[in-house]
Write a protein that holds these residues in place. Structure first.
Motif, mmCIF file in Angstrom:
data_model
loop_
_atom_site.group_PDB
_atom_site.id
_atom_site.type_symbol
_atom_site.label_atom_id
_atom_site.label_comp_id
_atom_site.label_asym_id
_atom_site.label_seq_id
_atom_site.Cartn_x
_atom_site.Cartn_y
_atom_site.Cartn_z
ATOM 1 N N CYS A 47 0.903 -1.116 0.233
ATOM 2 C CA CYS A 47 0.073 0.095 0.009
ATOM 3 C C CYS A 47 0.919 1.373 -0.022
ATOM 4 O O CYS A 47 1.937 1.217 0.873
ATOM 5 C CB CYS A 47 -0.964 -0.161 1.329
ATOM 6 N N CYS A 50 0.106 2.851 3.731
ATOM 7 C CA CYS A 50 0.465 2.500 5.114
ATOM 8 C C CYS A 50 1.727 1.105 4.805
ATOM 9 O O CYS A 50 2.061 0.780 5.854
ATOM 10 C CB CYS A 50 -0.569 1.600 5.589
ATOM 11 N N CYS A 70 -7.032 -0.991 0.239
ATOM 12 C CA CYS A 70 -6.027 -1.908 1.141
ATOM 13 C C CYS A 70 -6.936 -2.245 2.234
ATOM 14 O O CYS A 70 -7.770 -1.463 2.799
ATOM 15 C CB CYS A 70 -5.078 -0.594 1.745
ATOM 16 N N CYS A 73 -5.533 -0.121 5.711
ATOM 17 C CA CYS A 73 -5.928 1.388 5.954
ATOM 18 C C CYS A 73 -6.872 2.192 5.023
ATOM 19 O O CYS A 73 -7.239 3.326 5.182
ATOM 20 C CB CYS A 73 -4.573 2.319 5.878
ATOM 21 N N HIS A 75 -6.952 2.495 2.024
ATOM 22 C CA HIS A 75 -6.324 3.559 0.726
ATOM 23 C C HIS A 75 -6.639 2.742 -0.505
ATOM 24 O O HIS A 75 -6.651 1.590 -0.676
ATOM 25 C CB HIS A 75 -4.955 3.857 1.114
HETATM 26 ZN ZN LIG Z 1 -2.688 0.964 3.413
#
Ligand SMILES: [Zn+2]
Length: 348
Positions: A47, A50, A70, A73, A75
């Protein structure tokens, strides 16, 4: 307690982005050209936000590009790396053209109009957020990283701040911005010196307006910010995984403003909270506003034109929808679901 603000009038956006309506085919061609280069890059395994390993199940596909949310997190990640080759191909061609277009049309009046209508509200938000935290904004030094043509630097100066500089990789833009502002407040840095530029800054406030998502290694930049003891505040504006991403899936032949080209990954409220926590920040202020409703308006307007709807109907769409754009958008903003967010972080 952190400050929260929602919404922003879309009228400036409608005025400034007319090319997205009038030159859809040109922008669409460029979007697909960039996607073709992007899919040739090596796979992104972790990611971008993160750094945890990405899952293997594709959540979304467009222009031949797979995207994965992700698990850790939230994302949104395109599954290829934005390598140096990719960045070069993108920024030299696409933006080269765009910069040139800006250069031709811009005079001091239109530069100032863009500064006041688009960038001054962003500068004022930073100013008042610092003030609400019992700080004197004029006692602080500012560095706008990735300053482009200096619009945000110009806006900070307009807001009354004095100790303001910007740094940018494009010499062309630096020269143009300095000429428009009338003093040498912008300087160039080499793209390889991204981390060094942050490391050596003496500013207390670093701003990155529409920049963090474009840097090749955002985690390294954040690490440098964390390690530089001068820097106390970070002000960013980033694009988010918002309603616009879904609208774009509905209309493959309309230019995609949100998830395309240099936007190979998009932030979410959760991924920003993760970033804040991991790098030792606290969110001081956030302002959610977006162009999702303008995108909706544009997707329909361009589609009506493409499908040969009558001029009468096309005009009706404009007459009916433009007056409600801000009202539609504000509900999206209030749910932190808008296409853009400004956040002010404080180091803790
Ligand atoms: Zn992430």
């Amino acid at each position: 307690m952190s400050i929260k603000r929602y919404g922003k009038s879309s009228s400036a956006l409608l005025n400034q982005k007319t090319s997205f309506f009038a030159e859809n085919e040109k922008h669409l061609k460029n979007q697909r050209r960039i996607a073709e280069i992007y899919v040739k890059q090596p796979k992104r395994t972790n990611c971008k936000n993160c750094n945890k390993e990405l899952g293997t199940v594709t959540d979304l596909v467009k222009d031949g590009v797979d995207y994965i949310v992700c698990d850790y997190c939230e994302h949104l990640n395109g599954i290829y790396e934005d390598t140096s080759d990719f960045c070069n191909a993108m920024y030299t061609n696409d933006s080269g053209e765009e910069y040139a277009a800006n250069y031709q049309s811009a005079d001091v009046d239109s530069y100032n109009y863009r500064t006041s209508s688009i960038y001054l509200p962003k500068a004022n938000f930073l100013y008042t957020s610092l003030q609400s935290n019992k700080l004197k904004p004029n006692n602080l030094e500012y560095l706008d990283f990735g300053a482009g043509s200096g619009y945000f630097v110009a806006a900070l100066k307009k807001a009354g701040l004095q100790n303001v500089n910007g740094t940018e990789v494009s010499e062309h833009q630096v020269n143009f911005g300095n000429a428009m502002i009338g003093e040498n407040v912008l300087r160039t840095h080499n793209i390889e010196d991204t981390n060094k530029t942050i490391r050596e800054s003496t500013a207390q406030v670093i701003s990155m307006i529409g920049v963090l998502e474009h840097v090749q290694k955002p985690r390294e930049v954040l690490e440098e910010i964390k390690k530089n003891d001068h820097i106390k505040y970070l002000y960013i504006s980033v694009p988010t995984f918002s309603l616009s991403v879904y609208l774009e899936q509905l209309s493959p032949d309309v230019f995609h403003r949100q998830l395309h080209g240099g936007h190979t990954h998009l932030y979410t409220e959760k991924s920003l909270q993760h970033l804040s926590k991991e790098f030792g920040f606290e969110i001081m202020a956030e302002w959610w506003f977006g162009a999702d409703a303008v995108d909706l308006f544009r997707h329909v307007a361009v589609t009506l034109e493409k499908t040969n709807a009558s001029t009468k109907l096309q005009n009706k769409w404009k007459k009916d929808f433009i007056p409600i754009i801000d009202a539609v958008q504000i509900e999206i903003d209030k749910k932190h679901y808008s296409s853009e967010v400004h956040m002010l972080f404080k180091k803790i």
